[in-house]
Enzyme design. Sequence first.
Site, PDB file in Angstrom:
ATOM      1  N   ASP A 113      20.205 -16.750  30.878  1.00 59.15           N
ATOM      2  CA  ASP A 113      19.338 -15.578  30.772  1.00 59.15           C
ATOM      3  C   ASP A 113      18.004 -15.924  31.434  1.00 59.15           C
ATOM      4  O   ASP A 113      17.732 -17.068  31.796  1.00 59.15           O
ATOM      5  CB  ASP A 113      19.169 -15.143  29.307  1.00 59.15           C
ATOM      6  CG  ASP A 113      18.808 -13.660  29.222  1.00 59.15           C
ATOM      7  OD1 ASP A 113      18.276 -13.110  30.219  1.00 59.15           O
ATOM      8  OD2 ASP A 113      19.036 -13.037  28.178  1.00 59.15           O
TER       9      ASP A 113
HETATM   10  C1  NOJ Z   1      16.798 -10.726  29.671  1.00 60.74           C
HETATM   11  C2  NOJ Z   1      17.879 -10.064  28.884  1.00 60.74           C
HETATM   12  O1  NOJ Z   1      18.116 -10.773  27.690  1.00 60.74           O
HETATM   13  C3  NOJ Z   1      19.199  -9.924  29.635  1.00 60.74           C
HETATM   14  O2  NOJ Z   1      20.048  -9.106  28.882  1.00 60.74           O
HETATM   15  C4  NOJ Z   1      18.973  -9.391  31.008  1.00 60.74           C
HETATM   16  O3  NOJ Z   1      20.200  -9.234  31.678  1.00 60.74           O
HETATM   17  C5  NOJ Z   1      18.062 -10.339  31.763  1.00 60.74           C
HETATM   18  N1  NOJ Z   1      16.787 -10.432  31.077  1.00 60.74           N
HETATM   19  C6  NOJ Z   1      17.815  -9.902  33.186  1.00 60.74           C
HETATM   20  O4  NOJ Z   1      17.015  -8.780  33.216  1.00 60.74           O
END
Ligand code: NOJ
Length: 731
Positions: free
Chosen positions: A277
């Site tokens: 993430d």
């Molecule tokens: C953080 C989020 O937790 C995730 O779900 C997302 O895909 C990523 N950022 C990218 O934006």
Amino acid sequence: MKPYDQTARTEEEIRAAVDALMAQMTLEEKIGQLVQSPGPATSEIGMDIDSDPLEDLIRQGRIGSTIFLGEVFQTVKDIEKLQRIAVEESRLHIPLLFCQDIIHGYQTIFPIPLAWSCSFDLPAIEKAAHIAAAEASCAGLHVAFSPMVDVAHDPRWGRVAEGAGEDPYLASLVGQAIIRGFQGKNLFDRDSVMACVKHFLGYAAAEGGRDYNTAEFSETALRNTYLPPFKAAVEAGCASLMTSFNLVNGVPSVANRPLCHDLLRQELGFDGLIISDYNAVAELLNHGAAEDEADAARRSLLATLDVEMATDFYNRHLPGLIREGKVDAALVDDAVRRVLTFKYRTGLMEDPYRYLRPEELRERVLCKEHLAHSRKLAQESIVLLKNENHTLPLSREKKVALVGPTADSLDMGGCWQFTSFPERMVTIRQGLEDAGFAVNYEKGCDIHQMIEGGMENACAAVYESDVCVLCLGEESLMNGESASRQSIALPQAQLDLLEAVAACEKPVILLLTNGRPLLLGEVLPQADAVLETWFLGHEAGHAICDVLLGDCEPTGRLTMSFPAAQGQIPVYYNHMNTGRPHPRGVPYIRFESNYMDGPNEPLLPFGYGLSYTTFSYGEITLSQDTLTKEGSLTASVCVTNTGDRTGTTLCQLYLRDVAASIARPVQELKGFESVTLAPGESRRVSFVIGEPMLRFYNAEKQYVSEPGRFEVMIGMDSEEALSRSRSFRLV
Ligand code: NOJ
């Protein structure tokens, strides 16, 4: 001429082409494939692409993919520009993968995932994901960071809006539908994108519902509750997976080798990309799980993390670690091989610009067909929570006062949508006007506060009308990432408005716009009819009016329990029994498992939702009362439409393993069927039950079914189904 085989298509050809390409790559170029930079205008957090310009890094082959979140036509230009640099100016000319959060639509916005899960309409969800892919792929995007399949029990957590609720079986089916919709039959198809299932694992189990927080659960809870949708995603061929931010039993997922390598790769056989993430590799330091940047990179690679999102610790530290012999170069090779394999599978190595089709994009975004599907899915996502005295459907003859902060709001799209056409969202007001109503509109209050004279004006409008359509709820920003709430009640200003409007003694139809279960214990009694409309996307206002006016029936069913009190959280239907279970509906009894000051049961259970007609379910019939491991039995009920309108009921099958080597939930959803019946019509609805449906992960670390007694329940919702059960034995 490119220094790689551009024509490889079969898996065998791709393997050979990737090996040949890798043989030409320097260590730095290999590691570059594992770095995912933020794109222009993405986020403040993560790599500093201003001081280390993205273009330069791409030229040097130090970037393999980019995450985008921008205006659609600017995205196309940026993607084309960056792709040209990668393909024409880097030494090996390897194209980039472009990724984005495409959660419930790309430009044409659909209901939020929690809403669309309430439709239980898997083909319709699949089609929505396919439409999103067809739009996003024309913009040059290759990876969608979705589906989120985290099973969630805590509505304080803002991200419940992004998933399918509290049931692992439904989350598995919805996740698979989204994956099929995104990926189509073949990733080579230009209308497909790679799905990225997330967040592995246990992200929704965050303590206190606080985002990014610690998750602790037993091995059996992991296997029986949180893992099944990921297993289902792997089985559906999901191309990539994102790790979660949180600790899982003490170790952040991104560097959790037992979880990622042992369980996901070795046991489940996942050979897709594992993507971190955003900034999660850097966050290992805050977790106290890595000593420094190099240690964070090393631990993540050891866990078999392929792609590092938004930071470049891999770039900066892996070359040194490998040269010093502290990290095995083969781990990098494995990861690079996976990345390049997908660049082949998507056809990028053959033609890096094949997904960039701005003309088709212009034709597709918000086209008639896409909007029509958004409207259909929005209609199906709406859940009728209450309908006294046949208040609904609303007659076209009525004089309507339209009141409330969400009544004329364009904020209908919900969290995680990046459409460049927010002004095209259909408001509830517009929906009513398009349906021919001359509405008397008063805002009454803002989402969070009173407005001067608002209440008085609202009441005056109500007095002049036959009925009040009151629109209350949350704003999009109150859901999604980093949007946990201590209280899941409606904001006080809105509760005050409700009280004032209810006191006018005109029928009140409450329309709720929100992204999580809310506390409705004191809200429902004040309204005559209540529709849970969530955030429905571009066609919100139209879909709401379709149901409001009875042009289509309310068919949605809740996929997360609505608590009766904040202190019940977590409350979910598929819980275990205690040794001292407390009977439903009975006042407090000392030394039983119950609250002194309120019920155990949620206000509205999983599977709940009313229709404009009524149904009765007969007794359950079983084709036999024993089941063998190889055999099957059929459970059926006769369902009758007892009302005076054609309507649809969602017939739900639940099972319970009455005694097992580890305790099993009191109910588990195992099947559902939507049945439409004319007034007075009856139909027998049947479910086939086989031994695989009875399996679970036991204390001996095996997936088994255990001989013994099982209860079968069939009903209109999880609670109603408890009143109707039969049992059989597995022999
Ligand atoms: C953080 C989020 O937790 C995730 O779900 C997302 O895909 C990523 N950022 C990218 O934006």
